[in-house]
Design a protein around this motif. Structure first.
Motif, PDB file in Angstrom:
ATOM      1  N   SER A 166       0.812  -1.221   0.000  1.00 14.19           N
ATOM      2  CA  SER A 166       0.000   0.000   0.000  1.00 14.19           C
ATOM      3  C   SER A 166       0.843   1.268   0.000  1.00 14.19           C
ATOM      4  O   SER A 166       0.298   2.374  -0.022  1.00 14.19           O
ATOM      5  CB  SER A 166      -0.928   0.009   1.225  1.00 14.19           C
ATOM      6  N   ALA A 167       2.163   1.125   0.021  1.00  9.83           N
ATOM      7  CA  ALA A 167       3.062   2.284  -0.025  1.00  9.83           C
ATOM      8  C   ALA A 167       4.321   1.878  -0.802  1.00  9.83           C
ATOM      9  O   ALA A 167       4.476   0.720  -1.202  1.00  9.83           O
ATOM     10  CB  ALA A 167       3.424   2.746   1.389  1.00  9.83           C
ATOM     11  N   GLY A 168       5.204   2.839  -1.026  1.00 11.63           N
ATOM     12  CA  GLY A 168       6.386   2.602  -1.830  1.00 11.63           C
ATOM     13  C   GLY A 168       7.292   1.510  -1.279  1.00 11.63           C
ATOM     14  O   GLY A 168       7.330   1.257  -0.071  1.00 11.63           O
ATOM     15  N   LEU A 169       8.029   0.852  -2.177  1.00  9.68           N
ATOM     16  CA  LEU A 169       8.952  -0.216  -1.802  1.00  9.68           C
ATOM     17  C   LEU A 169      10.343   0.354  -1.560  1.00  9.68           C
ATOM     18  O   LEU A 169      10.784   1.264  -2.264  1.00  9.68           O
ATOM     19  CB  LEU A 169       9.016  -1.289  -2.886  1.00  9.68           C
ATOM     20  N   LEU A 170      11.037  -0.208  -0.559  1.00  8.77           N
ATOM     21  CA  LEU A 170      12.373   0.240  -0.210  1.00  8.77           C
ATOM     22  C   LEU A 170      13.446  -0.807  -0.454  1.00  8.77           C
ATOM     23  O   LEU A 170      14.622  -0.464  -0.574  1.00  8.77           O
ATOM     24  CB  LEU A 170      12.419   0.658   1.273  1.00  8.77           C
ATOM     25  N   ALA A 171      13.077  -2.092  -0.507  1.00  6.05           N
ATOM     26  CA  ALA A 171      14.084  -3.145  -0.642  1.00  6.05           C
ATOM     27  C   ALA A 171      13.504  -4.361  -1.330  1.00  6.05           C
ATOM     28  O   ALA A 171      12.291  -4.589  -1.302  1.00  6.05           O
ATOM     29  CB  ALA A 171      14.633  -3.533   0.728  1.00  6.05           C
ATOM     30  N   VAL A 172      14.399  -5.150  -1.951  1.00  6.26           N
ATOM     31  CA  VAL A 172      13.985  -6.370  -2.643  1.00  6.26           C
ATOM     32  C   VAL A 172      15.125  -7.378  -2.565  1.00  6.26           C
ATOM     33  O   VAL A 172      16.304  -7.014  -2.513  1.00  6.26           O
ATOM     34  CB  VAL A 172      13.609  -6.074  -4.112  1.00  6.26           C
ATOM     35  N   ASP A 173      14.771  -8.677  -2.541  1.00  9.18           N
ATOM     36  CA  ASP A 173      15.779  -9.731  -2.540  1.00  9.18           C
ATOM     37  C   ASP A 173      15.182 -11.009  -3.110  1.00  9.18           C
ATOM     38  O   ASP A 173      13.976 -11.248  -2.986  1.00  9.18           O
ATOM     39  CB  ASP A 173      16.280  -9.989  -1.115  1.00  9.18           C
ATOM     40  N   PHE A 174      16.015 -11.829  -3.748  1.00 13.00           N
ATOM     41  CA  PHE A 174      15.617 -13.147  -4.231  1.00 13.00           C
ATOM     42  C   PHE A 174      15.983 -14.199  -3.186  1.00 13.00           C
ATOM     43  O   PHE A 174      16.970 -14.042  -2.453  1.00 13.00           O
ATOM     44  CB  PHE A 174      16.367 -13.509  -5.521  1.00 13.00           C
ATOM     45  N   ASP A 175      15.238 -15.306  -3.152  1.00 12.04           N
ATOM     46  CA  ASP A 175      15.692 -16.444  -2.375  1.00 12.04           C
ATOM     47  C   ASP A 175      16.682 -17.230  -3.229  1.00 12.04           C
ATOM     48  O   ASP A 175      16.828 -16.968  -4.433  1.00 12.04           O
ATOM     49  CB  ASP A 175      14.515 -17.296  -1.885  1.00 12.04           C
ATOM     50  N   PRO A 176      17.444 -18.172  -2.646  1.00 16.71           N
ATOM     51  CA  PRO A 176      18.501 -18.862  -3.404  1.00 16.71           C
ATOM     52  C   PRO A 176      18.006 -19.591  -4.645  1.00 16.71           C
ATOM     53  O   PRO A 176      18.734 -19.690  -5.642  1.00 16.71           O
ATOM     54  CB  PRO A 176      19.073 -19.851  -2.378  1.00 16.71           C
ATOM     55  N   SER A 177      16.773 -20.104  -4.612  1.00 22.68           N
ATOM     56  CA  SER A 177      16.252 -20.855  -5.754  1.00 22.68           C
ATOM     57  C   SER A 177      15.763 -19.954  -6.870  1.00 22.68           C
ATOM     58  O   SER A 177      15.595 -20.390  -8.009  1.00 22.68           O
ATOM     59  CB  SER A 177      15.100 -21.760  -5.302  1.00 22.68           C
ATOM     60  N   GLY A 178      15.503 -18.686  -6.550  1.00 21.69           N
ATOM     61  CA  GLY A 178      14.927 -17.763  -7.523  1.00 21.69           C
ATOM     62  C   GLY A 178      13.428 -17.900  -7.650  1.00 21.69           C
ATOM     63  O   GLY A 178      12.801 -17.210  -8.464  1.00 21.69           O
ATOM     64  N   ASP A 179      12.815 -18.766  -6.838  1.00 18.04           N
ATOM     65  CA  ASP A 179      11.376 -18.999  -6.908  1.00 18.04           C
ATOM     66  C   ASP A 179      10.577 -18.021  -6.064  1.00 18.04           C
ATOM     67  O   ASP A 179       9.362 -17.939  -6.197  1.00 18.04           O
ATOM     68  CB  ASP A 179      11.041 -20.423  -6.443  1.00 18.04           C
ATOM     69  N   ARG A 180      11.261 -17.295  -5.159  1.00 17.18           N
ATOM     70  CA  ARG A 180      10.566 -16.346  -4.290  1.00 17.18           C
ATOM     71  C   ARG A 180      11.306 -15.016  -4.270  1.00 17.18           C
ATOM     72  O   ARG A 180      12.529 -14.969  -4.403  1.00 17.18           O
ATOM     73  CB  ARG A 180      10.442 -16.896  -2.864  1.00 17.18           C
ATOM     74  N   ILE A 181      10.536 -13.960  -4.094  1.00 16.76           N
ATOM     75  CA  ILE A 181      11.082 -12.610  -3.979  1.00 16.76           C
ATOM     76  C   ILE A 181      10.576 -12.002  -2.680  1.00 16.76           C
ATOM     77  O   ILE A 181       9.391 -12.143  -2.340  1.00 16.76           O
ATOM     78  CB  ILE A 181      10.679 -11.737  -5.177  1.00 16.76           C
ATOM     79  N   ALA A 182      11.445 -11.316  -1.965  1.00 13.90           N
ATOM     80  CA  ALA A 182      11.057 -10.600  -0.755  1.00 13.90           C
ATOM     81  C   ALA A 182      11.070  -9.106  -1.036  1.00 13.90           C
ATOM     82  O   ALA A 182      11.972  -8.602  -1.706  1.00 13.90           O
ATOM     83  CB  ALA A 182      12.013 -10.927   0.388  1.00 13.90           C
ATOM     84  N   THR A 183      10.063  -8.394  -0.545  1.00 16.40           N
ATOM     85  CA  THR A 183       9.998  -6.944  -0.684  1.00 16.40           C
ATOM     86  C   THR A 183       9.743  -6.305   0.669  1.00 16.40           C
ATOM     87  O   THR A 183       9.067  -6.887   1.522  1.00 16.40           O
ATOM     88  CB  THR A 183       8.889  -6.514  -1.665  1.00 16.40           C
ATOM     89  N   ALA A 184      10.269  -5.109   0.874  1.00 21.47           N
ATOM     90  CA  ALA A 184      10.039  -4.338   2.097  1.00 21.47           C
ATOM     91  C   ALA A 184       9.495  -2.980   1.700  1.00 21.47           C
ATOM     92  O   ALA A 184       9.873  -2.417   0.673  1.00 21.47           O
ATOM     93  CB  ALA A 184      11.325  -4.190   2.897  1.00 21.47           C
ATOM     94  N   SER A 185       8.592  -2.437   2.546  1.00 24.38           N
ATOM     95  CA  SER A 185       7.845  -1.253   2.132  1.00 24.38           C
ATOM     96  C   SER A 185       7.694  -0.215   3.233  1.00 24.38           C
ATOM     97  O   SER A 185       7.821  -0.504   4.435  1.00 24.38           O
ATOM     98  CB  SER A 185       6.454  -1.691   1.650  1.00 24.38           C
ATOM     99  N   LEU A 186       7.371   0.996   2.786  1.00 29.93           N
ATOM    100  CA  LEU A 186       7.021   2.075   3.701  1.00 29.93           C
ATOM    101  C   LEU A 186       5.732   1.790   4.448  1.00 29.93           C
ATOM    102  O   LEU A 186       5.416   2.472   5.428  1.00 29.93           O
ATOM    103  CB  LEU A 186       6.877   3.385   2.919  1.00 29.93           C
ATOM    104  N   ASP A 187       4.946   0.803   4.006  1.00 29.24           N
ATOM    105  CA  ASP A 187       3.702   0.462   4.710  1.00 29.24           C
ATOM    106  C   ASP A 187       3.966  -0.346   5.979  1.00 29.24           C
ATOM    107  O   ASP A 187       3.034  -0.740   6.675  1.00 29.24           O
ATOM    108  CB  ASP A 187       2.722  -0.282   3.795  1.00 29.24           C
ATOM    109  N   GLY A 188       5.263  -0.595   6.299  1.00 27.03           N
ATOM    110  CA  GLY A 188       5.620  -1.286   7.528  1.00 27.03           C
ATOM    111  C   GLY A 188       5.692  -2.788   7.411  1.00 27.03           C
ATOM    112  O   GLY A 188       5.952  -3.471   8.398  1.00 27.03           O
ATOM    113  N   SER A 189       5.480  -3.316   6.220  1.00 29.61           N
ATOM    114  CA  SER A 189       5.483  -4.764   6.051  1.00 29.61           C
ATOM    115  C   SER A 189       6.604  -5.217   5.130  1.00 29.61           C
ATOM    116  O   SER A 189       7.120  -4.450   4.318  1.00 29.61           O
ATOM    117  CB  SER A 189       4.144  -5.248   5.480  1.00 29.61           C
ATOM    118  N   ALA A 190       6.954  -6.491   5.280  1.00 28.74           N
ATOM    119  CA  ALA A 190       7.790  -7.195   4.313  1.00 28.74           C
ATOM    120  C   ALA A 190       6.955  -8.343   3.791  1.00 28.74           C
ATOM    121  O   ALA A 190       6.196  -8.960   4.538  1.00 28.74           O
ATOM    122  CB  ALA A 190       9.070  -7.706   4.960  1.00 28.74           C
ATOM    123  N   ARG A 191       7.068  -8.646   2.505  1.00 23.41           N
ATOM    124  CA  ARG A 191       6.243  -9.690   1.900  1.00 23.41           C
ATOM    125  C   ARG A 191       7.094 -10.627   1.062  1.00 23.41           C
ATOM    126  O   ARG A 191       8.075 -10.210   0.456  1.00 23.41           O
ATOM    127  CB  ARG A 191       5.122  -9.076   1.048  1.00 23.41           C
TER     128      ARG A 191
END
Length: 339
Positions: A166-191
């Protein structure tokens, strides 16, 4: 603002990048300098190191500088960003340097020659972070337009656009397999987003993910698999451990100046908090996994002051106990070197 994702090698070296452009190498567990780069590196960003530790990159605005670490000499400069460069990333094999910034551009540059390989207008708003997949085939961007873009490294084509924050993204990362992506946001969550199956063929993805579906794709086609709410303030960094078991988020714990800085380690299996590590009083903090995922290094600097006291703490993730603390390292930026 600080974001460190470099995994450090147990028993090897740490690199500290000072705000005045000085870069110093330390042996892990010691405060005595191992090596100091002979020339000050000109950069307003935390310095990033190539996987082999021989090349460093930083930026003083819209220009990216790439140096030889041993000599401190500038190898080449990257131009093309019209607004401030925000983040840099080396490909896993060290052959490419990706740079992103306020103009929404993603630039790939060959490290051996300094030649630009691609310039992609990835977003309409500022890009805050960039990451390569471990196989070097894909690259992801996190933007203040609230989306994460996934691109093919060879062709530069867009493979996926992830929406859901619901707000801008500040960070991103892949997991080792490349099957998942992690994102962090100004909305206070990581997904955590499951992208396996969506990137099998770019043509198929383009056909399936037409515009109206992309607008809500995180919820409509089940990409979103985990949501982490553990910080009261914006979650400005997220990283997945090399073994794919954990995700680390970094943020202020409280909304006032006395709020304790925190690094939280989450289990990716059930989205529970596996560990929560306090950070000694300091303005900046960040974390980095060891290559075997058994240790976490947490770094904090002075309150915006390059000469303020800082510390580096190494935690054992199996026992969740502190292994070692190095106090009195006066630097704003501490990075973990791979070799």
């Amino acid at each position: 603002e600080m974001c460190i994702r470099d995994r450090f090698d147990n028993g090897r070296r740490l690199a500290a990048a000072f705000a005045d452009g000085t870069v110093t190498l330390y042996r892990r567990g010691e405060t005595k300098e191992l090596y100091r780069v002979p020339k000050k590196l000109k950069s307003d960003l935390p310095v990033r190191f190539s996987p082999d530790g021989r090349v460093a990159a930083g930026s003083d605005g819209t220009t990216v500088y790439v140096w030889d670490v041993r000599s401190g000499d500038v190898k080449f400069k990257v131009r093309g960003h019209i607004k401030l460069v925000s983040k840099l990333a080396f490909s896993p094999d060290g052959s490419l340097l990706a740079s992103v910034g306020g103009g929404g551009k993603l630039i790939h540059t060959r490290v051996d020659s300094g030649r630009r390989r691609q310039l992609i207008q990835a977003h309409g708003s500022s890009i805050q972070d960039v990451a390569f997949s471990d196989d070097g085939r894909r690259i992801a961007t996190a933007s203040l337009d609230r989306t994460c873009g996934v691109f093919d490294v060879v062709s530069g084509g867009r493979l996926l656009t992830i929406r859901g924050h619901s707000a801008g993204l500040l960070a991103v990362d892949f997991d080792p397999s490349g099957d998942r992506i992690a994102t962090a946001s100004l909305d206070g969550s990581a997904r955590i987003w499951r992208i396996d199956g969506q990137l099998a063929m770019s043509d198929e993805v383009a056909e399936r993910l037409h515009e109206e579906q992309v607008a809500h794709m995180g919820h409509q086609i089940g990409l979103e698999s985990r949501i982490f709410y553990g910080h009261l303030m914006p979650t400005y960094d997220v990283a997945i451990s090399p073994d794919g078991r954990f995700a680390t988020t970094t943020a202020f714990r409280g909304g006032d100046t006395k709020g304790e800085h925190q690094v939280k380690v989450w289990s990716l299996d059930d989205a529970s908090i596996y560990a929560s590590f306090p950070v000694p009083g300091g303005f900046l903090h960040t974390s980095s996994y060891s290559i075997d995922s058994k240790q976490l290094i947490v770094a904090s600097g002075g309150a915006g002051d390059a000469v303020a006291q800082g510390s580096v703490t190494i935690w054992d993730l199996e026992t969740r106990r502190q292994i070692r603390t190095l106090d009195g390292i006066a630097c704003m930026f501490v990075r973990a070197l791979l070799n």
